[in-house]
Design an enzyme around this catalytic site. Structure first.
Site, PDB file in Angstrom:
ATOM      1  CG  ASP A 100     -17.194 -38.675  32.907  1.00 21.26           C
ATOM      2  OD1 ASP A 100     -15.884 -38.626  33.867  1.00 21.26           O
ATOM      3  OD2 ASP A 100     -17.550 -39.883  32.887  1.00 21.26           O
ATOM      4  CG  ASP A 160     -11.296 -42.918  37.350  1.00 25.46           C
ATOM      5  OD1 ASP A 160     -11.822 -43.823  38.481  1.00 25.46           O
ATOM      6  OD2 ASP A 160     -11.218 -43.517  36.743  1.00 25.46           O
TER       7      ASP A 160
HETATM    8  N1  GLY Z   1     -12.229 -42.131  33.733  1.00 25.96           N
HETATM    9  C1  GLY Z   1     -11.863 -43.492  33.513  1.00 25.96           C
HETATM   10  C2  GLY Z   1     -10.392 -43.797  33.437  1.00 25.96           C
HETATM   11  O1  GLY Z   1      -9.720 -43.206  34.072  1.00 25.96           O
HETATM   12  O2  GLY Z   1     -10.590 -44.619  32.333  1.00 25.96           O
END
Ligand code: GLY
Length: 382
Positions: A100, A160
């Site tokens: 992330d 993501d």
């Molecule tokens: N990256 C996690 C979400 O979109 O909830």
């Protein structure tokens, strides 16, 4: 300076936004007094402002919102606030345990560097990009997303993760170090190969055997079922491939984004106002919760695509305008409520039973980004 009003009576939209964000700053200050370990607001949980430490994947969005508000208003006040909320995210630049880094550091320091040219921000971003690359496995051809849930997955890659590629493309442009570029395009290519179904909807989690690179599972984590189309995942995919086209000029990525757009916009379960249910296959549609965050991510991507695709540019532009108008008119939080978030009705993790139909910080982030993209496009048009 008036942005756009979308028929909102009385106040202009940017006044509404800055008033609500000033309220947010006072609510956030109170929450930080109660718990000095938290740095940014994430959402509303149990009607209370939910704050997170820098380690949380959402920690960079609030600083990003403040940078975008500075960009919208040109008011030094917002720049100072943005600097203040960006600083604590630096903690994360060496964290090798998560993918992330783009969300945390590019939304905060990335916007900060773009708008302030602070050389210290540049170094922090480059270090973040180097850390992100440590998660790349050349046999798989992807960066590993999560280290948690090892009982379920060995080398999970989530859709993501496409969003983190912006940071790598930026680092390549800054340094000409091809490592960043190659990791980004290999990750995109592997995602394109393995994450999509025939109809161009995306799985959420693909699990790999790290020793052979073979796909072992096609799963969901936040969606309704393994075979369903989790709305935010589809939005990340749309945005991610349009971004890859911007950064590489490779038409394969644009075609992928267009196919994803086709899936989204022709889906019988997409509501007329273009704000998706949290999952396109949620069982209780039309009574399922919406996900405004998916809508604002889509809107921002559609503005980008409107300048990428000749012929369909007006179509994508109108779609984005409709989403932003609907969100602005019907999904905004009432002034001085909801901890100061701008938008209501996002759904973070329905199967995990949290953040259902509430304000979430990243919906606001992509909303502000979309408004800025719209402003640039409006200037070109006039
Ligand atoms: N990256 C996690 C979400 O979109 O909830």
């Amino acid at each position: 300076m008036c942005l756009v009003t979308f028929g909102i009576k009385g106040q202009s939209l940017n006044k509404k936004i800055t008033r609500q964000l000033k309220y947010s700053l006072s609510e956030v200050a109170k929450a930080k007094l109660r718990n000095p370990k938290v740095v940014s607001p994430r959402s509303m949980r149990d009607d209370t402002l939910f704050m997170v430490p820098s380690k949380d994947w959402t920690s960079g969005f609030y600083a990003g919102n403040l940078w975008y508000t500075y960009e919208l208003t040109n008011d030094e006040f917002w720049k100072q606030k943005a600097i203040e909320f960006t600083a604590p995210i630096e903690n994360e630049k060496n964290d090798k345990t998560t993918h992330d880094l783009g969300f945390k550091l590019y939304c905060s320091f990335g916007n900060g560097y773009r708008l302030s040219s602070n050389p210290a921000y540049r170094e922090i971003l480059l270090q973040s990009a180097r850390t992100l690359c440590t998660r790349y496995n050349p046999i798989v051809g992807s960066m590993r997303s999560w280290d948690h849930s090892t009982d379920k997955w060995a080398f999970p890659v989530i859709i993501d993760n496409m969003m983190n590629l912006d940071l790598l493309f930026w680092a390549f442009k800054q340094t000409q170090d091809s490592l960043f570029y190659n990791v980004a395009i290999n990750h995109a290519n592997t995602t394109m190969k393995n994450h999509f179904r025939e109809d161009y909807s995306s799985y959420h989690v693909i699990d790999y055997d790290a020793k052979t690179g073979k796909v072992t599972k096609k799963n969901t984590h936040q969606g309704y079922s393994h075979e369903s189309a989790w709305a935010r995942g589809q939005a990340w995919a749309l945005y991610g491939f349009s971004m890859c086209y911007r950064e590489t000029g490779n038409k394969v990525y644009l075609k992928q984004a267009e196919k994803i757009a086709e899936f989204l916009l022709n889906h019988p379960n997409l509501p007329k106002d273009l704000i998706p249910y949290w999952d396109f296959n949620a069982p209780n549609i039309p009574n399922a919760p919406r996900d405004v965050s998916a809508a604002t991510i889509m809107a921002s991507a559609f503005y980008e695509m409107s300048i990428q695709v000749s012929g369909k540019n007006i179509y994508y532009r109108e779609i984005a305008d409709r989403i932003i108008a609907n969100v602005s008119n019907n999904y905004m939080c009432k002034p001085k409520t909801n901890g100061g978030f701008l938008l209501n009705n996002s759904t973070g993790h329905l199967p995990g039973k949290h953040e259902i139909n509430v304000p979430i910080v990243y919906a606001d982030y992509y909303y502000l980004e979309a408004l800025l993209r719209k402003r640039i496009l409006d200037k070109i048009k006039n």
